[in-house]
Design a protein around this motif. Sequence first.
Motif, PDB file in Angstrom:
ATOM      1  N   VAL A 207      14.115  -1.369  22.122  1.00 25.49           N
ATOM      2  CA  VAL A 207      14.831  -0.662  21.055  1.00 25.49           C
ATOM      3  C   VAL A 207      14.068  -0.946  19.769  1.00 25.49           C
ATOM      4  O   VAL A 207      14.018  -2.074  19.293  1.00 25.49           O
ATOM      5  CB  VAL A 207      16.291  -1.152  20.959  1.00 25.49           C
ATOM      6  CG1 VAL A 207      17.032  -0.373  19.891  1.00 25.49           C
ATOM      7  CG2 VAL A 207      16.978  -1.015  22.306  1.00 25.49           C
ATOM      8  N   SER A 208      13.460   0.134  19.244  1.00 27.48           N
ATOM      9  CA  SER A 208      12.480  -0.085  18.189  1.00 27.48           C
ATOM     10  C   SER A 208      12.618   0.975  17.112  1.00 27.48           C
ATOM     11  O   SER A 208      13.668   1.535  16.866  1.00 27.48           O
ATOM     12  CB  SER A 208      11.083  -0.064  18.844  1.00 27.48           C
ATOM     13  OG  SER A 208      10.086  -0.321  17.917  1.00 27.48           O
ATOM     14  N   GLY A 209      11.505   1.280  16.489  1.00 27.65           N
ATOM     15  CA  GLY A 209      11.486   2.290  15.436  1.00 27.65           C
ATOM     16  C   GLY A 209      10.021   2.576  15.168  1.00 27.65           C
ATOM     17  O   GLY A 209       9.244   2.736  16.098  1.00 27.65           O
ATOM     18  N   GLY A 210       9.686   2.391  13.933  1.00 24.38           N
ATOM     19  CA  GLY A 210      10.337   1.633  12.892  1.00 24.38           C
ATOM     20  C   GLY A 210      10.824   0.248  13.350  1.00 24.38           C
ATOM     21  O   GLY A 210      10.292  -0.338  14.265  1.00 24.38           O
ATOM     22  N   ASP A 211      11.792  -0.197  12.647  1.00 28.97           N
ATOM     23  CA  ASP A 211      12.282  -1.568  12.798  1.00 28.97           C
ATOM     24  C   ASP A 211      13.803  -1.491  12.870  1.00 28.97           C
ATOM     25  O   ASP A 211      14.436  -0.879  11.999  1.00 28.97           O
ATOM     26  CB  ASP A 211      11.826  -2.363  11.574  1.00 28.97           C
ATOM     27  CG  ASP A 211      12.104  -3.855  11.653  1.00 28.97           C
ATOM     28  OD1 ASP A 211      13.189  -4.222  12.144  1.00 28.97           O
ATOM     29  OD2 ASP A 211      11.263  -4.640  11.201  1.00 28.97           O
ATOM     30  N   VAL A 212      14.390  -2.118  13.882  1.00 30.12           N
ATOM     31  CA  VAL A 212      15.847  -1.988  14.039  1.00 30.12           C
ATOM     32  C   VAL A 212      16.610  -2.612  12.875  1.00 30.12           C
ATOM     33  O   VAL A 212      17.797  -2.333  12.692  1.00 30.12           O
ATOM     34  CB  VAL A 212      16.365  -2.577  15.374  1.00 30.12           C
ATOM     35  CG1 VAL A 212      15.874  -1.771  16.550  1.00 30.12           C
ATOM     36  CG2 VAL A 212      16.029  -4.053  15.514  1.00 30.12           C
ATOM     37  N   ALA A 213      15.925  -3.428  12.053  1.00 30.03           N
ATOM     38  CA  ALA A 213      16.609  -4.006  10.880  1.00 30.03           C
ATOM     39  C   ALA A 213      16.982  -2.920   9.866  1.00 30.03           C
ATOM     40  O   ALA A 213      17.769  -3.179   8.956  1.00 30.03           O
ATOM     41  CB  ALA A 213      15.732  -5.061  10.224  1.00 30.03           C
ATOM     42  N   ASN A 214      16.415  -1.720  10.016  1.00 30.30           N
ATOM     43  CA  ASN A 214      16.790  -0.639   9.096  1.00 30.30           C
ATOM     44  C   ASN A 214      17.902   0.254   9.642  1.00 30.30           C
ATOM     45  O   ASN A 214      18.311   1.199   8.979  1.00 30.30           O
ATOM     46  CB  ASN A 214      15.564   0.220   8.747  1.00 30.30           C
ATOM     47  CG  ASN A 214      14.888  -0.289   7.480  1.00 30.30           C
ATOM     48  OD1 ASN A 214      15.138  -1.419   7.056  1.00 30.30           O
ATOM     49  ND2 ASN A 214      14.035   0.524   6.885  1.00 30.30           N
ATOM     50  N   VAL A 215      18.370  -0.026  10.839  1.00 32.13           N
ATOM     51  CA  VAL A 215      19.523   0.725  11.344  1.00 32.13           C
ATOM     52  C   VAL A 215      20.774   0.003  10.828  1.00 32.13           C
ATOM     53  O   VAL A 215      20.889  -1.208  11.021  1.00 32.13           O
ATOM     54  CB  VAL A 215      19.561   0.734  12.893  1.00 32.13           C
ATOM     55  CG1 VAL A 215      20.737   1.570  13.400  1.00 32.13           C
ATOM     56  CG2 VAL A 215      18.245   1.254  13.462  1.00 32.13           C
ATOM     57  N   PRO A 216      21.674   0.711  10.140  1.00 34.88           N
ATOM     58  CA  PRO A 216      22.893   0.029   9.677  1.00 34.88           C
ATOM     59  C   PRO A 216      23.536  -0.709  10.853  1.00 34.88           C
ATOM     60  O   PRO A 216      23.631  -0.155  11.964  1.00 34.88           O
ATOM     61  CB  PRO A 216      23.770   1.180   9.179  1.00 34.88           C
ATOM     62  CG  PRO A 216      22.800   2.274   8.855  1.00 34.88           C
ATOM     63  CD  PRO A 216      21.659   2.127   9.830  1.00 34.88           C
ATOM     64  N   TRP A 217      23.953  -1.968  10.616  1.00 39.57           N
ATOM     65  CA  TRP A 217      24.338  -2.801  11.754  1.00 39.57           C
ATOM     66  C   TRP A 217      25.384  -2.145  12.650  1.00 39.57           C
ATOM     67  O   TRP A 217      25.296  -2.199  13.869  1.00 39.57           O
ATOM     68  CB  TRP A 217      24.792  -4.209  11.325  1.00 39.57           C
ATOM     69  CG  TRP A 217      25.160  -4.937  12.581  1.00 39.57           C
ATOM     70  CD1 TRP A 217      26.412  -5.094  13.104  1.00 39.57           C
ATOM     71  CD2 TRP A 217      24.257  -5.446  13.565  1.00 39.57           C
ATOM     72  NE1 TRP A 217      26.342  -5.696  14.347  1.00 39.57           N
ATOM     73  CE2 TRP A 217      25.035  -5.923  14.646  1.00 39.57           C
ATOM     74  CE3 TRP A 217      22.857  -5.542  13.641  1.00 39.57           C
ATOM     75  CZ2 TRP A 217      24.449  -6.493  15.779  1.00 39.57           C
ATOM     76  CZ3 TRP A 217      22.299  -6.124  14.773  1.00 39.57           C
ATOM     77  CH2 TRP A 217      23.092  -6.581  15.828  1.00 39.57           C
ATOM     78  N   ARG A 218      26.390  -1.514  12.036  1.00 42.42           N
ATOM     79  CA  ARG A 218      27.462  -0.956  12.892  1.00 42.42           C
ATOM     80  C   ARG A 218      26.934   0.116  13.830  1.00 42.42           C
ATOM     81  O   ARG A 218      27.355   0.231  14.980  1.00 42.42           O
ATOM     82  CB  ARG A 218      28.611  -0.437  12.028  1.00 42.42           C
ATOM     83  CG  ARG A 218      29.487  -1.622  11.569  1.00 42.42           C
ATOM     84  CD  ARG A 218      30.455  -1.255  10.519  1.00 42.42           C
ATOM     85  NE  ARG A 218      31.395  -0.226  10.960  1.00 42.42           N
ATOM     86  CZ  ARG A 218      32.396   0.198  10.201  1.00 42.42           C
ATOM     87  NH1 ARG A 218      32.572  -0.288   8.989  1.00 42.42           N
ATOM     88  NH2 ARG A 218      33.218   1.118  10.650  1.00 42.42           N
ATOM     89  N   GLN A 219      25.988   0.910  13.316  1.00 41.39           N
ATOM     90  CA  GLN A 219      25.379   1.948  14.183  1.00 41.39           C
ATOM     91  C   GLN A 219      24.589   1.311  15.323  1.00 41.39           C
ATOM     92  O   GLN A 219      24.647   1.747  16.466  1.00 41.39           O
ATOM     93  CB  GLN A 219      24.400   2.784  13.372  1.00 41.39           C
ATOM     94  CG  GLN A 219      25.009   3.977  12.687  1.00 41.39           C
ATOM     95  CD  GLN A 219      23.927   4.745  11.929  1.00 41.39           C
ATOM     96  OE1 GLN A 219      22.783   4.845  12.363  1.00 41.39           O
ATOM     97  NE2 GLN A 219      24.306   5.278  10.776  1.00 41.39           N
ATOM     98  N   LEU A 220      23.841   0.257  14.980  1.00 40.02           N
ATOM     99  CA  LEU A 220      23.024  -0.393  16.005  1.00 40.02           C
ATOM    100  C   LEU A 220      23.927  -1.054  17.048  1.00 40.02           C
ATOM    101  O   LEU A 220      23.692  -0.937  18.262  1.00 40.02           O
ATOM    102  CB  LEU A 220      22.099  -1.430  15.350  1.00 40.02           C
ATOM    103  CG  LEU A 220      21.151  -2.167  16.295  1.00 40.02           C
ATOM    104  CD1 LEU A 220      20.196  -1.197  16.996  1.00 40.02           C
ATOM    105  CD2 LEU A 220      20.327  -3.226  15.532  1.00 40.02           C
ATOM    106  N   GLU A 221      24.974  -1.699  16.567  1.00 39.63           N
ATOM    107  CA  GLU A 221      25.871  -2.370  17.516  1.00 39.63           C
ATOM    108  C   GLU A 221      26.546  -1.354  18.432  1.00 39.63           C
ATOM    109  O   GLU A 221      26.681  -1.559  19.641  1.00 39.63           O
ATOM    110  CB  GLU A 221      26.922  -3.195  16.755  1.00 39.63           C
ATOM    111  CG  GLU A 221      27.820  -3.978  17.705  1.00 39.63           C
ATOM    112  CD  GLU A 221      28.696  -5.026  17.023  1.00 39.63           C
ATOM    113  OE1 GLU A 221      28.474  -5.326  15.833  1.00 39.63           O
ATOM    114  OE2 GLU A 221      29.622  -5.533  17.697  1.00 39.63           O
TER     115      GLU A 221
END
Length: 452
Positions: A207-221
């Motif tokens: 699970v990547s991108g880019g960088d998953v740190a830029n996905v708002p946490w709630r969306q990523l979770e």
Amino acid sequence: MTPQPYAYQRRELVEPDWTRLPGWRDVTREQWENAQWQRVHCVKNIKQLRDVLGDLVDERFYTDLETDQAHLATMSMLIPPQMINTMVPDRQPDTDTFYTDPVRRYMLPVASDRRTDWPSHPYSTRDSLHEHDMWVAEGLTHRYPTKVLAELLPTCPQYCGHCTRMDLVGNSTPTVDKLKLTLKPADRYDAMLTYLRTHPGVRDVVVSGGDVANVPWRQLENFLTRMLDIDTVRDIRLATKALMGLPQHWLQPDVVDGLGRIAAIANTRGVNLAIHTHVNHAQSLTPLVAKAARTALDVGVRDVRNQGVLMRGVNATSTDLLDLCFALQGEAGILPYYFYMCDMIPNAEHWRVAVWQAQQLQHDIMGYLPGYATPRIVCDVPFVGKRWVHMVTEYDRERGISYWTKNYRTSIETDDADALARTYPYYDPIDTLPESGRKWWAKEQANEAATG
Ligand code: SF4
């Protein structure tokens, strides 16, 4: 006694003093450790860099940087204070030390770093690994039989000069108009999950991108929770350079709590959840980075691993690689896993190393680290995938062309009966070749120009 080629010495991690830089003289620890403060104070242009460095670095450097940005850079500028602070970490930088700093060399490339003879290899391409060609849904690359790469978004908290996804990631630069994702994020994620549900042979998702740190946490979770409902998915790796570039992100209470919830579900279901980060030099490892890695392990992530990139002027010596690996393994709780050879993207020849050089480095780092923490140096061969650097089948050292084979079909070769019988070429940087090889390429280039 004859000394060993490498002398191990334990070095404790140190957070460089950010107040040595004029622009951050008054920044408090509370501000420094705040993810939002870090994001707001990222350096995105030359003016902002000047605001931080003041007169420590002279005009020559800024002009060099401006030339690079206007004519050569494939990535736009975006560097969190955390990363700037690891450049010349032990004193106030001056022009010379800033120029030679290994972190600066890849995060803030300047025109004079690049080669003028062969700035790009003739076979370099924007999407050198053909990830886009292998998309089975927007952002979902299916290259290996049992694994997929899910590019959730095209941004990162930091942009690396050598980014292999320069085709897609980051803002367009004067030389590169970036590919745009077109689906809304929610629709993109749905399409990816649908593919996983309907392809039970895919068991491993990066699970990547880019960088998953830029996905708002709630969306990523939400995305990860839904993926954990698919019982054929057995490995999940979260790709985030921000663990090093912006450790403050991974230390925010809501992110730590959320990661703990995901890790708990993964553990209950027997899914291997890991974080993969991207550290290229020991200087980048600070106590905050180690804290972020250990926090992830404490909340139940099974492993934190490093995938660095091998680059000339940055880390392509056995001492640099071993210093980095010992700092990762011994001080930060991060497993040294891979070093990728820098991919064949435009304007990257000054960073790339030849296959024989990578083989020599692999040889020279063996035997010092625990076996399980000795990284493999790998070449990502176009249309093949990762190969250990000693797996080369044939190698024309004069022209710098290595040939590789593969043992599976990618998603675009399912009907290609010859895919496994072919050899696939990879090219050394031309400046590393003997004179006869350099002349051969110059002639090829001239013929190409003549025939259009
Ligand atoms: S963090 Fe990774 S994806 Fe983002 S710019 Fe750097 S190399 Fe590229």
